[in-house]
Design an enzyme around this catalytic site. Structure first.
Site, PDB file in Angstrom:
ATOM      1  N   CYS A  43       0.818  -1.217   0.000  1.00 43.95           N
ATOM      2  CA  CYS A  43       0.000   0.000   0.000  1.00 43.95           C
ATOM      3  C   CYS A  43       0.847   1.261   0.000  1.00 43.95           C
ATOM      4  CB  CYS A  43      -0.943   0.001   1.191  1.00 43.95           C
ATOM      5  SG  CYS A  43      -1.993   1.472   1.255  1.00 43.95           S
ATOM      6  N   CYS A  48      -1.316   1.671  -3.119  1.00 47.04           N
ATOM      7  CA  CYS A  48      -2.334   2.693  -2.905  1.00 47.04           C
ATOM      8  C   CYS A  48      -1.796   4.116  -2.870  1.00 47.04           C
ATOM      9  CB  CYS A  48      -3.082   2.437  -1.592  1.00 47.04           C
ATOM     10  SG  CYS A  48      -3.468   0.721  -1.244  1.00 47.04           S
ATOM     11  N   LYS A  51       0.230   5.301  -6.108  1.00 42.40           N
ATOM     12  CA  LYS A  51      -0.736   5.304  -7.207  1.00 42.40           C
ATOM     13  C   LYS A  51      -1.701   6.472  -7.080  1.00 42.40           C
ATOM     14  CE  LYS A  51      -4.181   2.610  -6.912  1.00 42.40           C
ATOM     15  NZ  LYS A  51      -4.954   1.355  -6.705  1.00 42.40           N
ATOM     16  N   LYS A  52      -2.202   6.739  -5.879  1.00 49.12           N
ATOM     17  CA  LYS A  52      -3.148   7.842  -5.709  1.00 49.12           C
ATOM     18  C   LYS A  52      -2.466   9.186  -5.948  1.00 49.12           C
ATOM     19  CE  LYS A  52      -7.307   9.363  -4.809  1.00 49.12           C
ATOM     20  NZ  LYS A  52      -7.972   9.236  -3.495  1.00 49.12           N
ATOM     21  N   TYR A  99       6.121   4.683   9.743  1.00 50.32           N
ATOM     22  CA  TYR A  99       5.829   3.306  10.155  1.00 50.32           C
ATOM     23  C   TYR A  99       6.888   2.793  11.129  1.00 50.32           C
ATOM     24  CZ  TYR A  99       1.817   2.038   7.261  1.00 50.32           C
ATOM     25  OH  TYR A  99       0.545   1.923   6.738  1.00 50.32           O
ATOM     26  N   ALA A 115      12.311 -13.584   6.729  1.00 49.79           N
ATOM     27  CA  ALA A 115      12.098 -14.551   7.794  1.00 49.79           C
ATOM     28  C   ALA A 115      11.282 -15.719   7.264  1.00 49.79           C
ATOM     29  CB  ALA A 115      11.371 -13.905   8.968  1.00 49.79           C
ATOM     30  N   GLY A 177      -8.412  -5.501 -15.130  1.00 49.50           N
ATOM     31  CA  GLY A 177      -8.822  -5.288 -13.755  1.00 49.50           C
ATOM     32  C   GLY A 177      -8.602  -3.861 -13.316  1.00 49.50           C
ATOM     33  N   TYR A 178      -8.807  -3.626 -12.024  1.00 49.13           N
ATOM     34  CA  TYR A 178      -8.741  -2.236 -11.554  1.00 49.13           C
ATOM     35  C   TYR A 178      -7.336  -1.664 -11.657  1.00 49.13           C
ATOM     36  CZ  TYR A 178      -6.865  -3.710  -6.984  1.00 49.13           C
ATOM     37  OH  TYR A 178      -6.082  -4.208  -5.983  1.00 49.13           O
ATOM     38  N   ILE A 179      -6.302  -2.476 -11.466  1.00 50.31           N
ATOM     39  CA  ILE A 179      -4.939  -1.957 -11.561  1.00 50.31           C
ATOM     40  C   ILE A 179      -4.633  -1.540 -12.987  1.00 50.31           C
ATOM     41  CG2 ILE A 179      -2.495  -2.557 -11.339  1.00 50.31           C
ATOM     42  CD1 ILE A 179      -3.265  -4.342  -8.978  1.00 50.31           C
ATOM     43  N   ALA A 180      -4.997  -2.376 -13.955  1.00 48.70           N
ATOM     44  CA  ALA A 180      -4.765  -2.056 -15.364  1.00 48.70           C
ATOM     45  C   ALA A 180      -5.497  -0.780 -15.757  1.00 48.70           C
ATOM     46  CB  ALA A 180      -5.214  -3.221 -16.244  1.00 48.70           C
ATOM     47  N   GLU A 182      -6.700   1.649 -13.809  1.00 49.42           N
ATOM     48  CA  GLU A 182      -6.199   2.835 -13.103  1.00 49.42           C
ATOM     49  C   GLU A 182      -4.927   3.361 -13.755  1.00 49.42           C
ATOM     50  OE1 GLU A 182      -7.858   2.055  -8.565  1.00 49.42           O
ATOM     51  OE2 GLU A 182      -5.911   1.252  -9.151  1.00 49.42           O
ATOM     52  N   ARG A 205     -14.108  -6.929 -14.728  1.00 48.78           N
ATOM     53  CA  ARG A 205     -14.946  -8.108 -14.484  1.00 48.78           C
ATOM     54  C   ARG A 205     -15.283  -8.232 -13.000  1.00 48.78           C
ATOM     55  NH1 ARG A 205     -13.718 -13.512 -13.268  1.00 48.78           N
ATOM     56  NH2 ARG A 205     -11.481 -13.034 -13.390  1.00 48.78           N
ATOM     57  N   ALA A 377     -13.209   1.532  -3.993  1.00 48.80           N
ATOM     58  CA  ALA A 377     -13.163   2.493  -5.089  1.00 48.80           C
ATOM     59  C   ALA A 377     -12.117   2.064  -6.105  1.00 48.80           C
ATOM     60  CB  ALA A 377     -12.840   3.894  -4.576  1.00 48.80           C
ATOM     61  N   HIS A 471     -28.232  20.335  -2.571  1.00 43.87           N
ATOM     62  CA  HIS A 471     -28.334  20.847  -3.944  1.00 43.87           C
ATOM     63  C   HIS A 471     -27.491  22.109  -4.122  1.00 43.87           C
ATOM     64  CE1 HIS A 471     -30.215  21.558  -7.830  1.00 43.87           C
ATOM     65  NE2 HIS A 471     -30.382  22.830  -7.469  1.00 43.87           N
ATOM     66  N   GLU A 476     -26.794  14.148  -4.891  1.00 42.34           N
ATOM     67  CA  GLU A 476     -28.198  14.306  -4.506  1.00 42.34           C
ATOM     68  C   GLU A 476     -29.098  13.335  -5.257  1.00 42.34           C
ATOM     69  OE1 GLU A 476     -30.412  17.884  -5.941  1.00 42.34           O
ATOM     70  OE2 GLU A 476     -28.474  18.457  -6.793  1.00 42.34           O
TER      71      GLU A 476
END
Length: 488
Positions: A43, A48, A51-52, A99, A115, A177-180, A182, A205, A377, A471, A476
């Site tokens: 990620c 993630c 990519k974002k 991290y 490991a 797929g979503y990676i392709a 995006e 798909r 998403a 509105h 809406e």
């Protein structure tokens, strides 16, 4: 009574493993974690987050024309990969440091090493040193895989995108797929000539048919040369290509007669070192030449050569760790979460699985993982937000009403752009519960996060109807659709 070096040893420093380690340490457990690459996992380092950030960067391309439509005197700008990429890597390094700091302040001992398991309680590092733990958590994630055919090694995978020394002029993306999808939108927005092959009848798909059809239409509208029902039949370094077939050169990437220009273009550098040019022939007989070929054709759990099966852990076909509803493997002391289990491969899900593991093992509160009604998403342009059942899935077990509208939103229409959005609710005719919500629109990811709360709570169509519209907004429409467009 056996004594161990640690109460918990986590293998894998991605979001799920780090969260589990920190929360367990907060309960007083002695915890260690090993990561052979970089803390943050897919990620933060290869997925993630970078990519974002690339999605954000690519989305500015159309902003100049939009601004002019709204009265601003601005000229089109040029995207500079050499300006963006160092900033990107600096941000990833910062997050990796965060991290590491979080683990340190939580009292988790970190080993920067691969490991593997020697037995159900023993972990061995690359230098041969071993440690023991009462519980072991496998959180090793997954990786992209290349298809198995000759010359596939000429292509790149999604992990490689962020380290490209320069932005290609042309790219072929293989996958639907979503990676392709995006990366097709990202790279097209950055000015790359993008061709995409998908062997199936329609991209994305498993997602709602109506939504995926609109996304495909919008991708083509944005200049992506999308070919469905198409795959690679042959590929080779362009310098080694077979003699060109004059009748089959059109419609894919660069004309093969432009080869010399591609090999000696102004960017310089060795062509092979940057992955191309690559000659490709498709199943429809067309030929083309691309700077890069990106394979986004699937991912595989990182469970190879870890000693899992030798320790008694059962693996499913494809290498996924088999677990029960509490993320426990066939070996009582070993658990697994995240993409290594190939359940729902999303970062927030891995985090939830890690927290449920700690509740179960260290808090004495057996907590099964809830994989129902997870919002998600796809960061295409426009974005796709979804939660719950697709129309096709709902038809199998429910009598349903479908509420759907597709329109040009105010901001787009004023600028004279053809882009449309889609708002769709799938409703059970008897219970009136909203079984699924699907949004194709700018910022659909932000919208589906909130809509997901209502769907998860079991909101009915009448609950949506009772909500006053904000509105003028795109969203809406979710509370103003009164008449179903079809029933089943």
């Amino acid at each position: 009574m056996a004594t161990f070096d640690y109460d918990l040893f986590v293998i894998g420093g991605g979001s799920g493993g780090v969260r589990a380690a920190r929360v367990a340490a907060a309960e007083g457990a002695r915890v260690a974690l090993a990561e052979e690459s970089r803390l943050g996992g897919t990620c933060v380092i290869r997925g993630c987050v970078p990519k974002k950030l690339m999605v954000f960067a690519s989305s500015y391309r159309e902003s100049f024309a939009d601004a002019r439509a709204y009265g601003w005197d601005v000229a089109d700008g040029a995207f500079h990969w050499d300006a963006f990429q160092p900033h990107l890597h600096k941000e990833l390094e910062r997050l990796e440091g965060v991290y590491r700091s979080l683990l340190d302040t939580s009292g988790v001992e970190v080993f920067d090493s691969r490991a593997v398991l020697d037995d159900p309680h023993t972990i061995r590092f690359a230098n041969g040193v071993t440690k023991t733990a009462k519980h072991i958590l496998i959180a090793t994630g997954g990786r992209p895989v290349r298809p198995d055919f000759p010359c596939a090694d000429l292509g790149i995978v999604s992990d490689d995108i962020f380290d490209l020394p320069e932005l290609p002029k042309s790219i072929l993306i293989v996958g639907g797929g979503y990676i392709a999808c995006e990366f097709a939108c990202i790279l097209s927005g950055m000015g790359v000539q993008v061709t995409q092959f998908y062997r199936g009848a329609q991209i994305l798909r498993g997602f709602d048919e109506e939504a995926r059809g609109l996304i495909a239409e919008m991708m083509r509208e944005h200049g992506i040369d999308l070919h469905v029902g198409t795959n690679i039949v042959d590929m080779a370094p362009a310098s080694e290509r077979p003699a060109p077939d004059e009748e089959n050169q059109a419609g894919m990437g660069a004309d093969v007669h432009q080869m010399a220009a591609l090999q000696t273009d102004a960017r310089g550098g060795d062509a092979a070192a940057r992955g191309g040019p690559i000659w490709v022939k498709s199943t429809n007989g067309h030929e083309g030449v691309f700077d890069h070929v990106l394979f986004a054709t699937g991912r595989r759990p990182n469970t190879d050569k870890m000693g899992l099966e030798e320790a008694g852990v059962k693996l499913a076909r494809g290498g996924a760790v088999e677990v029960d509803e509490y993320s426990q493997t066939s070996v009582p002391s070993i658990y697994a979460i995240g993409d290594a289990t190939d359940r729902v491969n999303l970062t927030p899900v891995a985090i939830r699985e890690g927290m449920a593991f700690v509740e179960t093992v260290f808090k004495g509160n057996p907590t099964p993982v809830d994989h129902d009604l997870i919002p998600s998403a796809v960061f295409t342009q426009p974005e796709f937000g979804t939660v719950g059942l697709t129309e096709e899935q709902a038809r199998e077990d429910h009598e349903i009403e479908v509420y759907c509208t597709s329109f040009r939103p105010m901001q787009t229409a004023f600028a004279g752009k053809p882009g449309r959005v889609l708002m769709k609710l799938i409703v059970d005719r008897d219970s009136r519960k909203v079984l699924g919500c699907h949004i194709v629109a700018p910022q659909a990811g932000e919208m589906i996060q909130l809509a997901g709360i209502a769907v998860k709570m079991g909101a009915t169509k009448e609950d949506f109807d009772r909500t006053v519209a904000v509105h003028p907004t795109m969203a809406e429409e979710l509370v103003t659709m009164k008449t179903p467009v079809r029933t089943a």
